[in-house]
Design a protein around this motif. Structure first.
Motif, mmCIF file in Angstrom:
data_model
loop_
_atom_site.group_PDB
_atom_site.id
_atom_site.type_symbol
_atom_site.label_atom_id
_atom_site.label_comp_id
_atom_site.label_asym_id
_atom_site.label_seq_id
_atom_site.Cartn_x
_atom_site.Cartn_y
_atom_site.Cartn_z
ATOM 1 N N GLY A 130 0.825 -1.201 0.000
ATOM 2 C CA GLY A 130 0.000 0.000 0.000
ATOM 3 C C GLY A 130 0.857 1.247 0.000
ATOM 4 O O GLY A 130 2.078 1.174 -0.182
ATOM 5 N N ASN A 131 0.220 2.373 0.173
ATOM 6 C CA ASN A 131 0.915 3.659 0.217
ATOM 7 C C ASN A 131 0.890 4.224 1.636
ATOM 8 O O ASN A 131 0.050 3.854 2.468
ATOM 9 C CB ASN A 131 0.261 4.652 -0.750
ATOM 10 C CG ASN A 131 0.379 4.202 -2.197
ATOM 11 O OD1 ASN A 131 1.409 3.695 -2.618
ATOM 12 N ND2 ASN A 131 -0.685 4.380 -2.969
ATOM 13 N N SER A 132 1.842 5.113 1.905
ATOM 14 C CA SER A 132 1.882 5.749 3.219
ATOM 15 C C SER A 132 0.660 6.662 3.380
ATOM 16 O O SER A 132 0.096 7.141 2.372
ATOM 17 C CB SER A 132 3.173 6.559 3.370
ATOM 18 O OG SER A 132 3.221 7.601 2.406
ATOM 19 N N PRO A 133 0.196 6.895 4.612
ATOM 20 C CA PRO A 133 0.845 6.486 5.869
ATOM 21 C C PRO A 133 0.644 5.005 6.176
ATOM 22 O O PRO A 133 -0.346 4.396 5.745
ATOM 23 C CB PRO A 133 0.141 7.356 6.913
ATOM 24 C CG PRO A 133 -1.223 7.585 6.336
ATOM 25 C CD PRO A 133 -1.016 7.712 4.849
ATOM 26 N N VAL A 134 1.599 4.439 6.943
ATOM 27 C CA VAL A 134 1.525 3.036 7.332
ATOM 28 C C VAL A 134 0.420 2.863 8.371
ATOM 29 O O VAL A 134 0.279 3.675 9.287
ATOM 30 C CB VAL A 134 2.868 2.570 7.915
ATOM 31 C CG1 VAL A 134 2.814 1.086 8.235
ATOM 32 C CG2 VAL A 134 3.997 2.855 6.934
ATOM 33 N N THR A 135 -0.364 1.797 8.215
ATOM 34 C CA THR A 135 -1.476 1.552 9.131
ATOM 35 C C THR A 135 -1.212 0.324 10.001
ATOM 36 O O THR A 135 -0.340 -0.508 9.691
ATOM 37 C CB THR A 135 -2.777 1.338 8.354
ATOM 38 O OG1 THR A 135 -2.653 0.120 7.576
ATOM 39 C CG2 THR A 135 -3.054 2.501 7.410
ATOM 40 N N LYS A 136 -1.987 0.210 11.057
ATOM 41 C CA LYS A 136 -1.897 -0.957 11.930
ATOM 42 C C LYS A 136 -2.236 -2.230 11.164
ATOM 43 O O LYS A 136 -1.614 -3.283 11.375
ATOM 44 C CB LYS A 136 -2.825 -0.800 13.128
ATOM 45 C CG LYS A 136 -2.811 -1.978 14.105
ATOM 46 C CD LYS A 136 -3.747 -1.747 15.268
ATOM 47 C CE LYS A 136 -3.670 -2.893 16.275
ATOM 48 N NZ LYS A 136 -4.074 -4.184 15.689
ATOM 49 N N THR A 137 -3.197 -2.150 10.268
ATOM 50 C CA THR A 137 -3.583 -3.316 9.472
ATOM 51 C C THR A 137 -2.419 -3.817 8.630
ATOM 52 O O THR A 137 -2.209 -5.027 8.489
ATOM 53 C CB THR A 137 -4.774 -2.972 8.557
ATOM 54 O OG1 THR A 137 -5.884 -2.579 9.364
ATOM 55 C CG2 THR A 137 -5.173 -4.168 7.702
ATOM 56 N N MET A 138 -1.634 -2.873 8.068
ATOM 57 C CA MET A 138 -0.465 -3.277 7.281
ATOM 58 C C MET A 138 0.530 -4.048 8.141
ATOM 59 O O MET A 138 1.074 -5.081 7.726
ATOM 60 C CB MET A 138 0.214 -2.042 6.679
ATOM 61 C CG MET A 138 -0.563 -1.352 5.588
ATOM 62 S SD MET A 138 0.338 0.109 4.988
ATOM 63 C CE MET A 138 -0.811 0.766 3.782
ATOM 64 N N PHE A 139 0.778 -3.540 9.359
ATOM 65 C CA PHE A 139 1.709 -4.236 10.249
ATOM 66 C C PHE A 139 1.158 -5.588 10.669
ATOM 67 O O PHE A 139 1.890 -6.591 10.688
ATOM 68 C CB PHE A 139 1.990 -3.376 11.485
ATOM 69 C CG PHE A 139 3.093 -2.380 11.290
ATOM 70 C CD1 PHE A 139 4.417 -2.787 11.254
ATOM 71 C CD2 PHE A 139 2.816 -1.042 11.129
ATOM 72 C CE1 PHE A 139 5.455 -1.882 11.079
ATOM 73 C CE2 PHE A 139 3.833 -0.115 10.943
ATOM 74 C CZ PHE A 139 5.152 -0.534 10.921
ATOM 75 N N ASP A 140 -0.125 -5.650 10.995
ATOM 76 C CA ASP A 140 -0.715 -6.912 11.441
ATOM 77 C C ASP A 140 -0.694 -7.962 10.339
ATOM 78 O O ASP A 140 -0.474 -9.151 10.605
ATOM 79 C CB ASP A 140 -2.162 -6.684 11.899
ATOM 80 C CG ASP A 140 -2.254 -5.900 13.197
ATOM 81 O OD1 ASP A 140 -1.233 -5.822 13.908
ATOM 82 O OD2 ASP A 140 -3.333 -5.349 13.492
#
Length: 233
Positions: free
Chosen positions: A172-182
């Motif tokens: 995805g694109n920034s900003p980084v989300t919690k969903t991306m980390f999870d």
């Protein structure tokens, strides 16, 4: 809470998958300190309904009892992940040391890890070198199932894997989300370790510019997936 990692490339959020091969424990020879609760071959047969078991007096367990795999002299492996399915909280080794060897005498200890019973345990290993023998050595024990024979270590399945080439994936694109980390966050960066290499390319004379000349070189970065730095001289 464990750390997770993602990478930001300009505006793109990326991760590099931890790449592992299929189970490599085929065509070789299992070995162990003994078998009296099921043959050692059962730990490598891809069937979790069978098992290897071994028991002896507790005083001779830690640093002695082990199970492993001999890949053969002409088929040495650089193992980077081991999956281990142990059974029974009362019949379990609570931590192991992963070791490798080329002569089955001198052992290199690569990682010590706690083992959870009745669960699939994933052991990620650091960069080392191809070796013929790989084993799990008892490092600590828990639970006494009965007196007399002592502790019993039961393993339903062991798999050993190497790494295989992968490439960066954009999530995805920034900003980084919690969903991306999870969903995509890396638990380890060990597979990103790179060795330093020098790549030499001939430059092309493109004519004059003032007092000097312009030289150019085309370099397709996709041809060199392990590049982590580029320097022009």
């Amino acid at each position: 809470m464990s750390r997770k990692y993602l990478f930001l490339d300009n505006n793109e959020v990326k991760f590099y998958p931890t790449p592992y091969s299929n189970d490599l424990c085929t065509g070789g020879t299992p070995f162990a300190s003994g078998s009296n609760g099921g043959p050692m071959e059962n730990a490598f047969d891809n069937n979790p309904s069978t098992y290897w078991g071994y028991g002896q007096g507790s005083s001779g367990y830690v640093g002695v009892v082990h199970i492993g795999y001999d890949f053969g002299e002409l088929n040495k492996r650089h193992i980077r992940q081991i999956t281990l399915l142990s059974a029974g909280a009362g019949n379990n080794v609570s931590s192991v040391i992963v070791q490798s060897s080329n002569d089955k005498v001198n052992w290199l200890s690569l990682k010590t890890q706690t083992i959870l019973p009745d669960s699939m345990n994933y052991i990620e290993l650091p960069v080392s070198s191809p070796q013929r023998y790989w084993r799990l050595l008892c490092n600590s024990i828990t639970g006494m199932s009965w007196t007399g024979l002592g502790y019993l270590w039961i393993i339903k399945e062991i798999e050993m894997m190497e790494t295989v080439p992968q490439s960066w994936i954009t999530v995805g694109n920034s900003p980084v989300t919690k969903t991306m980390f999870d969903s995509h966050g890396l638990n380890t960066l060990s597979h990103l370790i790179r060795s330093k290499k020098t790549i030499k390319k001939n430059m092309t004379d493109d004519g004059n510019l003032g007092q000097g000349k312009i030289y150019s070189c085309d370099l397709n970065i996709n041809d060199f997936p392990e590049i982590d730095n580029i320097i022009f001289h």
